[in-house]
Design an enzyme around this catalytic site. Structure first.
Site, PDB file in Angstrom:
ATOM      1  N   TYR A 172      -1.503   5.815   4.558  1.00 49.62           N
ATOM      2  CA  TYR A 172      -2.593   4.832   4.582  1.00 49.62           C
ATOM      3  C   TYR A 172      -2.056   3.475   5.034  1.00 49.62           C
ATOM      4  O   TYR A 172      -2.717   2.738   5.764  1.00 49.62           O
ATOM      5  CB  TYR A 172      -3.279   4.724   3.206  1.00 49.62           C
TER       6      TYR A 172
ATOM      7  N   HIS B 113     -11.624   9.117   8.110  1.00 50.64           N
ATOM      8  CA  HIS B 113     -12.792   8.490   7.450  1.00 50.64           C
ATOM      9  C   HIS B 113     -13.136   7.177   8.163  1.00 50.64           C
ATOM     10  O   HIS B 113     -13.289   6.128   7.546  1.00 50.64           O
ATOM     11  CB  HIS B 113     -12.513   8.261   5.961  1.00 50.64           C
TER      12      HIS B 113
HETATM   13  C1  HEM Z   1      -1.473  14.211   3.545  1.00 51.64           C
HETATM   14  C2  HEM Z   1      -2.704  13.947   3.104  1.00 51.64           C
HETATM   15  C3  HEM Z   1      -3.592  12.876   3.679  1.00 51.64           C
HETATM   16  C4  HEM Z   1      -3.411  12.060   4.748  1.00 51.64           C
HETATM   17  C5  HEM Z   1      -2.215  12.002   5.707  1.00 51.64           C
HETATM   18  C6  HEM Z   1      -4.582  11.208   4.843  1.00 51.64           C
HETATM   19  C7  HEM Z   1      -4.785  10.231   5.798  1.00 51.64           C
HETATM   20  C8  HEM Z   1      -5.749   9.250   5.749  1.00 51.64           C
HETATM   21  C9  HEM Z   1      -5.757   8.048   6.540  1.00 51.64           C
HETATM   22  C10 HEM Z   1      -4.708   7.697   7.590  1.00 51.64           C
HETATM   23  C11 HEM Z   1      -6.827   7.311   6.175  1.00 51.64           C
HETATM   24  C12 HEM Z   1      -7.228   5.936   6.689  1.00 51.64           C
HETATM   25  C13 HEM Z   1      -6.523   4.872   5.817  1.00 51.64           C
HETATM   26  C14 HEM Z   1      -6.809   3.453   6.216  1.00 51.64           C
HETATM   27  O1  HEM Z   1      -6.660   3.097   7.384  1.00 51.64           O
HETATM   28  O2  HEM Z   1      -7.153   2.645   5.324  1.00 51.64           O
HETATM   29  C15 HEM Z   1      -7.532   8.063   5.158  1.00 51.64           C
HETATM   30  C16 HEM Z   1      -8.683   7.661   4.534  1.00 51.64           C
HETATM   31  C17 HEM Z   1      -9.316   8.384   3.545  1.00 51.64           C
HETATM   32  N1  HEM Z   1      -8.894   9.572   2.973  1.00 51.64           N
HETATM   33 FE1  HEM Z   1      -7.198  10.523   3.385  1.00 51.64          FE
HETATM   34  N2  HEM Z   1      -5.446  11.506   3.821  1.00 51.64           N
HETATM   35  C18 HEM Z   1      -4.879  12.530   3.088  1.00 51.64           C
HETATM   36  C19 HEM Z   1      -5.406  13.120   1.962  1.00 51.64           C
HETATM   37  C20 HEM Z   1      -6.619  12.823   1.415  1.00 51.64           C
HETATM   38  C21 HEM Z   1      -7.163  13.437   0.239  1.00 51.64           C
HETATM   39  C22 HEM Z   1      -6.460  14.494  -0.627  1.00 51.64           C
HETATM   40  C23 HEM Z   1      -8.383  12.872   0.023  1.00 51.64           C
HETATM   41  C24 HEM Z   1      -9.311  13.212  -1.096  1.00 51.64           C
HETATM   42  C25 HEM Z   1      -9.415  12.568  -2.212  1.00 51.64           C
HETATM   43  C26 HEM Z   1      -8.609  11.877   1.062  1.00 51.64           C
HETATM   44  C27 HEM Z   1      -9.729  11.054   1.200  1.00 51.64           C
HETATM   45  C28 HEM Z   1      -9.808   9.948   2.026  1.00 51.64           C
HETATM   46  C29 HEM Z   1     -10.897   8.978   1.988  1.00 51.64           C
HETATM   47  C30 HEM Z   1     -12.135   9.016   1.094  1.00 51.64           C
HETATM   48  C31 HEM Z   1     -10.570   7.988   2.925  1.00 51.64           C
HETATM   49  C32 HEM Z   1     -11.365   6.728   3.242  1.00 51.64           C
HETATM   50  C33 HEM Z   1     -10.832   5.573   2.389  1.00 51.64           C
HETATM   51  C34 HEM Z   1     -11.586   4.289   2.639  1.00 51.64           C
HETATM   52  O3  HEM Z   1     -12.823   4.314   2.588  1.00 51.64           O
HETATM   53  O4  HEM Z   1     -10.935   3.261   2.858  1.00 51.64           O
HETATM   54  N3  HEM Z   1      -7.521  11.877   1.880  1.00 51.64           N
HETATM   55  N4  HEM Z   1      -6.855   9.248   4.912  1.00 51.64           N
END
Ligand code: HEM
Length: 318
Positions: free
Chosen positions: A307, A41
């Site tokens: 995260y 994202h």
């Molecule tokens: C093993 C499962 C998952 C992993 C490894 C993962 C990994 C990541 C990582 C590394 C980031 C960036 C975090 C940062 O630097 O602040 C991120 C952001 C995000 N993820 Fe995931 N994620 C996973 C599951 C999910 C799921 C289930 C959702 C659904 C609800 C999701 C929705 C998002 C969203 C919306 C962002 C953006 C957050 C923001 O705007 O700061 N992710 N994810």
């Protein structure tokens, strides 16, 4: 509860276990490292907002932001891609992450996407699937062939990829529905726990573009549209809780609950203005206040360290 009081919600566990690093490395491999950006994202836009709870959650939870007092919030809308330069149209799933500021100075986050289910049941299969996607892409598979291949190899991903295939390009970040996917527990004043899922719905309804209209939009049309919209209006999202029943799984993000589950609207989020991303913003979905408890969902717990690791890497690159 995890770290809800730490500044910016920075997890103590940042740096992570072997599996955490493997997961973040695997995501990085998809489009390379984009220094300073989130590892998933990557492209996003932030707004200031106010959340006004309507009191209907009070019998079920003592959570401070779900009582009757309004609280400030920061919202970040995003495209799901790991590449911050990718055109909006090319990353089908969109995100809406909300950070509430609680009256005692702590924070809590609700993170949603436009799909009702996730593609992996466990952190281990998340890593396997992301690596598989990377290899399959290198073999030049098109998006539909890729979905077919993944669904054939990983049956747990089927519902998520079916939903992905049906997704239409959104007309606006403010006209999309966002599902927070995991089960949480609302905890009332007596300590009773009830399983719930959270959902954000725009009060003006959901609107998608035809593929033809979408293909004529500029690369960053969703950010442009939101900025323009906020000059004239204050878009509103309703927050719903959906109550799980006896046999509904609480630990499986690949599995949706039946549609007819009891649902109540517990408050409205009003977006007020576009802002630069606040320093140190980390939308960890495992940061919950008293009155909300995490389910045993392994993906929800794993996101805490993943995260944190992504946050650590992007901060070091600034
Ligand atoms: C093993 C499962 C998952 C992993 C490894 C993962 C990994 C990541 C990582 C590394 C980031 C960036 C975090 C940062 O630097 O602040 C991120 C952001 C995000 N993820 Fe995931 N994620 C996973 C599951 C999910 C799921 C289930 C959702 C659904 C609800 C999701 C929705 C998002 C969203 C919306 C962002 C953006 C957050 C923001 O705007 O700061 N992710 N994810």
């Amino acid at each position: 509860m995890k770290d809800s009081g730490s500044p910016g919600g920075i997890p103590a566990a940042a740096g992570g276990s072997g599996l955490t690093s493997q997961a973040v490395d695997a995501i990085e491999d998809l489009s390379g490292v984009h220094p300073g950006y989130r590892r998933a994202h990557a492209k996003g836009i932030c707004c200031r907002a106010v959340f006004r709870p309507n009191g209907l959650a009070v019998p079920f939870t003592t959570a401070a932001h779900l009582q009757e007092q309004e609280v400030e919030a920061v919202v970040r809308f995003s495209g799901s891609s790991t590449d911050p330069a990718l055109a909006d149209l090319l990353s089908p799933a969109k995100g809406m992450a909300v950070q509430f500021s609680l009256p005692d100075g702590s924070i809590t986050n609700l993170v949603g996407v436009t799909l009702p289910v996730f593609f992996a049941r466990t952190p281990e299969s998340f890593v396997d699937i992301v690596r598989f996607v990377h290899r399959a892409r290198a073999g030049n598979l098109g998006p539909l062939e890729l979905i077919k291949e993944i669904s054939a190899h990983f049956t747990e991903s089927k519902s998520s990829f079916l939903a992905l295939k049906k997704l239409q390009p959104p007309a606006s970040y403010a006209e999309s529905r966002y599902y927070c996917i995991h089960t949480y527990f609302l905890v009332d004043a007596e300590g009773n726990k009830r399983p719930v899922k959270f959902e954000w719905t725009p009060v003006t309804g959901v609107r998608a573009l035809s593929l033809e209209d979408a293909s004529q939009q500029p690369d960053h049309y969703l950010e442009d549209e939101l900025a323009l919209r906020l000059q004239d209006e204050s878009p509103v999202f309703q927050l719903a809780v959906i109550f799980g029943e006896e046999d509904d799984p609480t630990d499986d993000p690949t599995h949706a609950w039946p549609d007819e589950r009891r649902r109540i609207e517990i408050g409205n989020l009003h977006l007020t203005e576009i802002i630069d991303e606040p320093d140190g913003l980390l939308m960890d979905p495992a940061v919950v206040p008293a009155g909300i408890a995490l389910s045993e969902d392994p993906i929800l717990h794993f996101r805490h360290s993943a995260y944190g690791e992504s946050f650590r890497r992007r901060r070091e690159e600034h």
